[in-house]
Design a protein around this motif. Sequence first.
Motif, PDB file in Angstrom:
ATOM      1  N   ALA A 225       0.840  -1.203   0.000  1.00 44.41           N
ATOM      2  CA  ALA A 225       0.000   0.000   0.000  1.00 44.41           C
ATOM      3  C   ALA A 225       0.873   1.250   0.000  1.00 44.41           C
ATOM      4  CB  ALA A 225      -0.919   0.003   1.220  1.00 44.41           C
ATOM      5  N   GLU A 226       0.286   2.352  -0.474  1.00 43.40           N
ATOM      6  CA  GLU A 226       0.976   3.647  -0.495  1.00 43.40           C
ATOM      7  C   GLU A 226       0.347   4.552   0.548  1.00 43.40           C
ATOM      8  OE1 GLU A 226       2.016   7.373  -3.538  1.00 43.40           O
ATOM      9  OE2 GLU A 226       0.590   5.787  -4.127  1.00 43.40           O
ATOM     10  N   GLU A 227       1.217   5.298   1.226  1.00 45.18           N
ATOM     11  CA  GLU A 227       0.706   6.234   2.226  1.00 45.18           C
ATOM     12  C   GLU A 227       0.113   7.450   1.525  1.00 45.18           C
ATOM     13  OE1 GLU A 227       2.096   8.434   6.345  1.00 45.18           O
ATOM     14  OE2 GLU A 227       3.555   8.125   4.748  1.00 45.18           O
ATOM     15  N   THR A 228      -1.185   7.591   1.647  1.00 44.17           N
ATOM     16  CA  THR A 228      -1.891   8.752   1.108  1.00 44.17           C
ATOM     17  C   THR A 228      -2.791   9.307   2.191  1.00 44.17           C
ATOM     18  OG1 THR A 228      -3.602   7.270   0.228  1.00 44.17           O
ATOM     19  CG2 THR A 228      -1.837   7.921  -1.285  1.00 44.17           C
ATOM     20  N   SER A 229      -3.262  10.483   1.998  1.00 39.88           N
ATOM     21  CA  SER A 229      -4.125  11.117   2.983  1.00 39.88           C
ATOM     22  C   SER A 229      -5.582  11.078   2.498  1.00 39.88           C
ATOM     23  CB  SER A 229      -3.681  12.573   3.199  1.00 39.88           C
ATOM     24  OG  SER A 229      -4.489  13.200   4.163  1.00 39.88           O
ATOM     25  N   PRO A 230      -6.523  10.744   3.347  1.00 39.13           N
ATOM     26  CA  PRO A 230      -6.359  10.489   4.800  1.00 39.13           C
ATOM     27  C   PRO A 230      -6.066   9.033   5.129  1.00 39.13           C
ATOM     28  CG  PRO A 230      -8.684  10.516   4.261  1.00 39.13           C
ATOM     29  CD  PRO A 230      -7.961  10.776   2.960  1.00 39.13           C
ATOM     30  N   GLU A 231      -6.115   8.115   4.135  1.00 38.49           N
ATOM     31  CA  GLU A 231      -5.874   6.701   4.401  1.00 38.49           C
ATOM     32  C   GLU A 231      -4.866   6.145   3.407  1.00 38.49           C
ATOM     33  OE1 GLU A 231      -9.661   4.839   4.097  1.00 38.49           O
ATOM     34  OE2 GLU A 231     -10.403   5.617   6.004  1.00 38.49           O
ATOM     35  N   TRP A 232      -4.354   4.951   3.759  1.00 33.92           N
ATOM     36  CA  TRP A 232      -3.449   4.262   2.848  1.00 33.92           C
ATOM     37  C   TRP A 232      -4.219   3.780   1.621  1.00 33.92           C
ATOM     38  CZ3 TRP A 232       1.878   3.139   3.702  1.00 33.92           C
ATOM     39  CH2 TRP A 232       2.374   3.579   4.938  1.00 33.92           C
ATOM     40  N   THR A 233      -3.541   3.788   0.484  1.00 31.35           N
ATOM     41  CA  THR A 233      -4.149   3.305  -0.758  1.00 31.35           C
ATOM     42  C   THR A 233      -3.543   1.943  -1.120  1.00 31.35           C
ATOM     43  OG1 THR A 233      -4.465   5.557  -1.578  1.00 31.35           O
ATOM     44  CG2 THR A 233      -4.538   3.762  -3.191  1.00 31.35           C
ATOM     45  N   PRO A 234      -4.332   0.855  -1.040  1.00 33.27           N
ATOM     46  CA  PRO A 234      -3.782  -0.473  -1.347  1.00 33.27           C
ATOM     47  C   PRO A 234      -3.436  -0.605  -2.829  1.00 33.27           C
ATOM     48  CG  PRO A 234      -5.829  -0.623  -0.068  1.00 33.27           C
ATOM     49  CD  PRO A 234      -5.713   0.789  -0.548  1.00 33.27           C
TER      50      PRO A 234
ATOM     51  N   TYR B   2      -2.086  -3.813  -3.724  1.00 28.16           N
ATOM     52  CA  TYR B   2      -2.336  -5.233  -3.927  1.00 28.16           C
ATOM     53  C   TYR B   2      -2.574  -5.917  -2.574  1.00 28.16           C
ATOM     54  CZ  TYR B   2      -1.573 -10.150  -5.093  1.00 28.16           C
ATOM     55  OH  TYR B   2      -1.720 -11.506  -5.242  1.00 28.16           O
ATOM     56  N   THR B   3      -3.540  -6.823  -2.553  1.00 33.48           N
ATOM     57  CA  THR B   3      -3.798  -7.674  -1.381  1.00 33.48           C
ATOM     58  C   THR B   3      -3.910  -9.119  -1.864  1.00 33.48           C
ATOM     59  OG1 THR B   3      -4.984  -5.908  -0.227  1.00 33.48           O
ATOM     60  CG2 THR B   3      -5.327  -8.163   0.565  1.00 33.48           C
ATOM     61  N   SER B   4      -3.129  -9.988  -1.285  1.00 37.80           N
ATOM     62  CA  SER B   4      -3.094 -11.377  -1.736  1.00 37.80           C
ATOM     63  C   SER B   4      -4.298 -12.165  -1.220  1.00 37.80           C
ATOM     64  CB  SER B   4      -1.818 -12.055  -1.238  1.00 37.80           C
ATOM     65  OG  SER B   4      -1.897 -12.285   0.172  1.00 37.80           O
ATOM     66  N   GLU B   5      -4.491 -13.336  -1.777  1.00 35.17           N
ATOM     67  CA  GLU B   5      -5.441 -14.288  -1.231  1.00 35.17           C
ATOM     68  C   GLU B   5      -4.832 -14.925   0.023  1.00 35.17           C
ATOM     69  OE1 GLU B   5      -8.470 -14.785  -2.356  1.00 35.17           O
ATOM     70  OE2 GLU B   5      -8.210 -13.352  -3.994  1.00 35.17           O
ATOM     71  N   LYS B   6      -5.631 -15.695   0.736  1.00 28.26           N
ATOM     72  CA  LYS B   6      -5.123 -16.394   1.916  1.00 28.26           C
ATOM     73  C   LYS B   6      -4.045 -17.391   1.497  1.00 28.26           C
ATOM     74  CE  LYS B   6      -6.617 -19.491   5.636  1.00 28.26           C
ATOM     75  NZ  LYS B   6      -7.784 -20.189   6.255  1.00 28.26           N
ATOM     76  N   ILE B   7      -2.918 -17.340   2.215  1.00 24.17           N
ATOM     77  CA  ILE B   7      -1.802 -18.231   1.932  1.00 24.17           C
ATOM     78  C   ILE B   7      -1.624 -19.191   3.108  1.00 24.17           C
ATOM     79  CG2 ILE B   7       0.690 -18.379   1.533  1.00 24.17           C
ATOM     80  CD1 ILE B   7       0.530 -15.580   0.300  1.00 24.17           C
ATOM     81  N   ILE B   8      -1.563 -20.489   2.827  1.00 23.53           N
ATOM     82  CA  ILE B   8      -1.291 -21.504   3.850  1.00 23.53           C
ATOM     83  C   ILE B   8       0.108 -22.048   3.582  1.00 23.53           C
ATOM     84  CG2 ILE B   8      -1.968 -23.717   4.832  1.00 23.53           C
ATOM     85  CD1 ILE B   8      -4.827 -23.110   4.053  1.00 23.53           C
TER      86      ILE B   8
ATOM     87  N   THR C 253       6.933 -11.335  -3.307  1.00 25.91           N
ATOM     88  CA  THR C 253       7.281 -10.388  -4.377  1.00 25.91           C
ATOM     89  C   THR C 253       6.030  -9.718  -4.912  1.00 25.91           C
ATOM     90  OG1 THR C 253       9.181 -11.735  -5.048  1.00 25.91           O
ATOM     91  CG2 THR C 253       8.360 -10.135  -6.640  1.00 25.91           C
ATOM     92  N   TYR C 254       6.122  -8.396  -5.077  1.00 25.47           N
ATOM     93  CA  TYR C 254       5.077  -7.632  -5.767  1.00 25.47           C
ATOM     94  C   TYR C 254       5.716  -6.949  -6.972  1.00 25.47           C
ATOM     95  CZ  TYR C 254       2.097  -3.756  -7.083  1.00 25.47           C
ATOM     96  OH  TYR C 254       1.341  -2.867  -7.803  1.00 25.47           O
ATOM     97  N   THR C 255       5.072  -7.064  -8.134  1.00 28.90           N
ATOM     98  CA  THR C 255       5.608  -6.421  -9.337  1.00 28.90           C
ATOM     99  C   THR C 255       4.473  -5.915 -10.214  1.00 28.90           C
ATOM    100  OG1 THR C 255       7.146  -6.700 -11.196  1.00 28.90           O
ATOM    101  CG2 THR C 255       5.674  -8.547 -10.698  1.00 28.90           C
ATOM    102  N   GLN C 256       4.776  -4.906 -11.041  1.00 26.65           N
ATOM    103  CA  GLN C 256       3.815  -4.365 -11.994  1.00 26.65           C
ATOM    104  C   GLN C 256       4.564  -3.979 -13.270  1.00 26.65           C
ATOM    105  OE1 GLN C 256       2.371  -1.067  -9.523  1.00 26.65           O
ATOM    106  NE2 GLN C 256       3.519   0.379 -10.805  1.00 26.65           N
ATOM    107  N   GLU C 257       3.838  -3.662 -14.329  1.00 20.35           N
ATOM    108  CA  GLU C 257       4.483  -3.408 -15.621  1.00 20.35           C
ATOM    109  C   GLU C 257       5.309  -2.121 -15.604  1.00 20.35           C
ATOM    110  OE1 GLU C 257       1.688  -3.511 -18.765  1.00 20.35           O
ATOM    111  OE2 GLU C 257       1.164  -5.625 -18.479  1.00 20.35           O
ATOM    112  N   GLU C 258       4.719  -1.011 -15.189  1.00 22.37           N
ATOM    113  CA  GLU C 258       5.442   0.255 -15.206  1.00 22.37           C
ATOM    114  C   GLU C 258       6.137   0.477 -13.860  1.00 22.37           C
ATOM    115  OE1 GLU C 258       1.354   0.840 -13.593  1.00 22.37           O
ATOM    116  OE2 GLU C 258       2.204  -0.117 -15.398  1.00 22.37           O
ATOM    117  N   ASN C 259       7.109   1.381 -13.860  1.00 21.19           N
ATOM    118  CA  ASN C 259       7.780   1.701 -12.613  1.00 21.19           C
ATOM    119  C   ASN C 259       6.791   2.293 -11.609  1.00 21.19           C
ATOM    120  OD1 ASN C 259      10.205   0.772 -13.460  1.00 21.19           O
ATOM    121  ND2 ASN C 259      11.148   2.784 -13.816  1.00 21.19           N
TER     122      ASN C 259
END
Length: 366
Positions: A276-285, A287-293, A303-309
């Motif tokens: 998430a990115e810190e934005t005002s007034p709340e954090w902006t997600p 990416y959130t993963s599914e449940k991992i066991i 690892t989190y990745t996206q196409e553009e920087n």
Amino acid sequence: MKKKVIATVLILANLMTLASCSQASSGNAPKSNKTAEAFSDDDEEEAEDDDKNDNKIAEDKIYSSVDKIATALAECDYEGFCELCTYTPYEIRSVMPVVEEVDEIDYSDQYMRKSPSEQLRCKNAIAATTTYEIDKSSFKSNLWAKECTVKVTFSYKDFSSVLDQRDKFLGSADFNMLLAEVEDTVDMEVTLEFTKEDDGNYLLANGLDLVDIYDYDLPDLEFMNNIFDTISDSYMTGPGWDPVTETYTDTNTFEFVIELDENASDYVWQYKYRVAEETSPEWTPLYTSEKIIDRYPTEIHLTYTQEENIPSGFYVFFIYDMQSGTIYGWEFDVVNTAEAATVNTVIGTVTDVEETEETEAPEDET
């Protein structure tokens, strides 16, 4: 003639006397003896039946009482146990691992909850495994079953094998989970003594003999607050990462590595992770993963990745433990130099325009 008559009368009298004596000795007396004997046998049989009936009733009531006693011991129900005894066994209360409900208290303007120690909860879990077996052949009672005894074997699960599996426990629930898999038991035979009360019920007369049922010899256990106590180290890595400034530069990827100690591999991890990115007034997600066991991990690498920087800003990468509700992660800066260059160019253009407007403002016509 008179002599003959008198003699005849005497003879008849003698015969009558002999007959009477003979009848008394050979007739009436045996009948009387037979009646007395019959009365005595019936009385004894009836007494024996009453005695057997008393014992049967006593056995049923005492076996029912033993079941209630074992239940009270397993549930650590001190008051319920006292109701089954002829006196109050105070010593039992000092060793019984009773987990009491607690109320919220106001402390420093914040609500906090005082909870029993995890050690006490583990002892309570051991007590909950208490079972019993009655040796019915050992049942004894006195006249009219006023006092009775019976041998009972109480058992609880042998927790020593649980201690062999862990150096630290993730709370009492972790201890209880392992205890549920134990089959061996610790057994203790006790001769219980019961006294019949006026209401016909039987109460335990030697309740203090059951003090040792809670002598678990459980050492002081070491507990973790949550699964994150098994984390030995963590760090961010990947392209563009500077560990000195804790900043990513011109990257489209975040990598989060969590190193774990040897205790972590004893558990099944259940978690989600979020960027998430810190934005005002709340954090902006982002990416959130599914449940991992993750079963018995030795390291976690996310690892989190996206196409553009990723744009410049202040970001967080954390995992959320779904069992304890706690989070663990890193906060860091991101610098996108291409984005910064664009901003500087725009600012420079605006400045030139302002300066041009100021220097080339038309003069007033005269």
